[in-house]
Write an enzyme that holds these catalytic residues in place. Structure first.
Site, mmCIF file in Angstrom:
data_model
loop_
_atom_site.group_PDB
_atom_site.id
_atom_site.type_symbol
_atom_site.label_atom_id
_atom_site.label_comp_id
_atom_site.label_asym_id
_atom_site.label_seq_id
_atom_site.Cartn_x
_atom_site.Cartn_y
_atom_site.Cartn_z
ATOM 1 N N GLU A 190 -4.881 2.047 2.567
ATOM 2 C CA GLU A 190 -5.027 0.813 3.365
ATOM 3 C C GLU A 190 -5.301 1.171 4.814
ATOM 4 O O GLU A 190 -6.116 0.558 5.480
ATOM 5 C CB GLU A 190 -3.735 -0.020 3.259
ATOM 6 C CG GLU A 190 -3.821 -1.386 3.960
ATOM 7 C CD GLU A 190 -3.416 -1.370 5.420
ATOM 8 O OE1 GLU A 190 -3.623 -2.378 6.101
ATOM 9 O OE2 GLU A 190 -2.905 -0.348 5.905
ATOM 10 N N ASP A 248 6.156 0.626 6.821
ATOM 11 C CA ASP A 248 4.705 0.469 6.601
ATOM 12 C C ASP A 248 4.205 1.610 5.741
ATOM 13 O O ASP A 248 3.900 2.655 6.237
ATOM 14 C CB ASP A 248 3.995 0.444 7.952
ATOM 15 C CG ASP A 248 2.514 0.136 7.814
ATOM 16 O OD1 ASP A 248 2.094 -0.331 6.741
ATOM 17 O OD2 ASP A 248 1.769 0.372 8.786
ATOM 18 N N HIS A 279 0.836 -1.209 0.000
ATOM 19 C CA HIS A 279 0.000 0.000 0.000
ATOM 20 C C HIS A 279 0.862 1.248 0.000
ATOM 21 O O HIS A 279 1.866 1.341 0.704
ATOM 22 C CB HIS A 279 -1.049 0.007 1.118
ATOM 23 C CG HIS A 279 -0.532 0.014 2.531
ATOM 24 N ND1 HIS A 279 -0.194 1.178 3.183
ATOM 25 C CD2 HIS A 279 -0.333 -0.973 3.419
ATOM 26 C CE1 HIS A 279 0.184 0.891 4.419
ATOM 27 N NE2 HIS A 279 0.131 -0.407 4.594
ATOM 28 N N HIS A 321 3.582 2.730 12.789
ATOM 29 C CA HIS A 321 2.673 3.852 13.022
ATOM 30 C C HIS A 321 3.238 4.887 13.996
ATOM 31 O O HIS A 321 2.484 5.518 14.735
ATOM 32 C CB HIS A 321 1.304 3.356 13.528
ATOM 33 C CG HIS A 321 0.588 2.474 12.557
ATOM 34 N ND1 HIS A 321 -0.646 1.903 12.835
ATOM 35 C CD2 HIS A 321 0.915 2.056 11.314
ATOM 36 C CE1 HIS A 321 -1.037 1.180 11.792
ATOM 37 N NE2 HIS A 321 -0.105 1.244 10.868
HETATM 38 ZN ZN ZN Z 1 -0.203 0.395 9.005
HETATM 39 ZN ZN ZN Z 2 0.549 -1.552 6.297
#
Ligand code: ZN
Ligand code: ZN
Length: 473
Positions: A324, A290, A278, A423
């Site tokens: 996402e 991420d 993503h 995150h």
């Molecule tokens: Zn994430």
């Molecule tokens: Zn992710």
């Protein structure tokens, strides 16, 4: 030149690997090419360089932000620069959430500031903030089971500590559902211990959802060290009062794009192997692990096949999903746009749990294809990959494809340190180790090649795959 050397070396081994029933399995030549790809793709640092470009030139790219559009333009240009045969984008529309200012402080009995971050899609507080006494719960379940009068008028605090990566599913339930469960009992706000395995003073953001018909209260995360601090204050027996200010807002809708690059197949070009990650990230870090890693790994895998001058029988399609993070919205849009053609997906496999290395290879294919899967595993095994079951999860955005009957693969990544960074502002490029991400890109390149060359269908849309699903659930 390097590639030629690997071809010769791998050819010797591959001769002995040819199975007796060759019509139903990958040819010796395809296996030898896959082994050569596996070895050569570990050199050259291509995925590392793609990720360096994304994190340096774009950085954070939260869905609906200005950088969302810049990331889409970056992805289209990068696919073209890497020589993909076709590059296009497909629209994805979703509601926009903005973070705004955020602060938290203990006002009594030991006044001091905390570091805080709003959970995605939380409402904001009034400008002057919300102040309330903290009531602690070890888990979401404890909050749900508490009497209403223990919670009413207070700030509920879910103190569920994540010990290891496999705790994610259970611990994140407090993040995603805690606000409505607290509000149901009259809480004025929710604060959670971050869903993360680190001891840094960075709170971890992430998505939350409100349930229908229950008041929406502000929801935020504090870091592990600040959660420990709050616990020590509570242990002293006096009420602990917290002031929380969140400037978060919902502001209309936005249209972003799934960005797609394809290497066109020669014999069955309408059928394709689907890999990707993503493109969006949260706003706090630069989205390196991420999911810049998944973007870079799968772009590099496709480019590597192309660069060798190889032409796969089926097409290889790399999808970089929009949004996402705020609810798998790009994944759903891809499913909806291609729902009539899902049987043309030979295999689906997303990279979205960090930089790797790949440690496990699992499939979700019709039984007739299992001999090919065994061949594929044998090519990947020298990378240190273990064999998984025939019940693979293809990744968050592709889960909806598996549910709709698409053959899937799981290239399971080592995620031991993933939730230290996940995150947070700490999700940055310096955490990327070339040997790790190179191994993952090599595994994806070899996998994609073999899946594209397979003489048998993996079973998308067939009764044989549906029957398997019935048995495995
Ligand atoms: Zn994430
Ligand atoms: Zn992710």
């Amino acid at each position: 030149m390097l590639f030629t050397k690997y071809v010769i070396t791998a050819a010797v081994a591959a001769v002995f690997a040819v199975p007796a029933f060759a019509a139903e399995t990958l040819s010796a030549k395809d296996l030898q090419t896959a082994s050569a790809l596996r070895d050569a793709a570990q050199t050259g640092n291509l995925s590392y360089r793609i990720l360096e470009s994304l994190t340096t030139e774009i950085g954070p790219r939260m869905a609906g932000s200005k950088n969302d559009a810049r990331a889409v333009a970056w992805a289209e240009a990068k696919f073209r620069e890497l020589g993909f045969d076709k590059v296009w984008k497909e629209p994805v529309t979703f509601p926009v959430w903005t973070r705004g200012v955020e602060s938290a402080e203990i006002v009594a009995p030991f006044p001091q500031p905390l570091l805080v971050t709003a959970l995605g899609f939380s409402v904001g507080t009034p400008a002057e903030g919300i102040t309330g006494d903290i009531v602690r719960f070890a888990t979401l379940k404890d909050l749900i089971e508490a009497p209403d009068d223990a919670v009413r008028g207070k700030i509920a605090f879910i103190d569920h500590k994540m010990q290891k990566a496999s705790d994610y599913g259970s611990v994140q339930a407090g993040r995603s559902q805690g606000a409505s469960e607290a509000a149901r009992k009259g809480a004025v706000a929710l604060v959670i211990r971050s869903v993360g395995t680190d001891s840094h003073r960075f709170p971890h953001t992430g998505m939350m959802r409100y349930k229908e018909g229950i008041p929406k209260i502000p929801a935020a995360a504090i870091s592990n060290p600040d959660a420990d601090l709050v616990v020590r204050m509570l242990e002293r027996g006096k009420p602990v009062s917290l002031k929380l200010r969140l400037g978060a807002e919902n502001e209309g809708t936005y249209t972003s794009y799934n960005v797609i690059g394809e290497i066109t197949g020669t014999e069955k070009k309408d059928e394709y192997v689907l890999i990707g990650g993503h493109l969006d990230s949260w706003d706090l870090g630069t989205g390196a692990i991420d999911d810049g890693a998944g973007v870079a790994i799968t772009m590099a895998a496709g480019e590597f096949i192309k660069r060798q001058g190889l032409r796969p029988k089926r097409s290889i399609r790399v999808v970089l999903y929009a949004n996402e993070e705020q609810g798998l919205i790009g994944g759903k849009a891809y499913h909806d746009a291609h729902v009539k053609d899902l049987h043309k997906i030979q295999a689906a496999a997303e990279a979205d749990s960090g930089q790797g290395p790949v440690v496990r290879f699992s499939s979700y294919v019709q039984p007739a294809a299992l001999p090919v899967v065994k061949q594929m595993f044998d090519v990947l095994a020298p990378l240190g990959v273990q064999a998984g079951d025939n019940d693979a999860h293809p990744g968050p955005d592709m889960g909806i494809l598996k549910s709709a009957g698409t053959a899937s693969f799981g290239l399971g990544l080592n995620n031991e340190d993933y939730f230290d960074l996940h995150h947070t502002p700490d999700d940055t490029f310096d955490k990327i180790v070339p040997a790790r991400i190179n191994q993952t890109a090599a595994a994806y390149a070899a996998f994609a090649w073999m899946a594209a060359q397979s003489p048998v269908s993996f079973g998308s849309g067939t009764d044989a795959l549906k029957a398997l699903k019935t048995v495995s659930k």
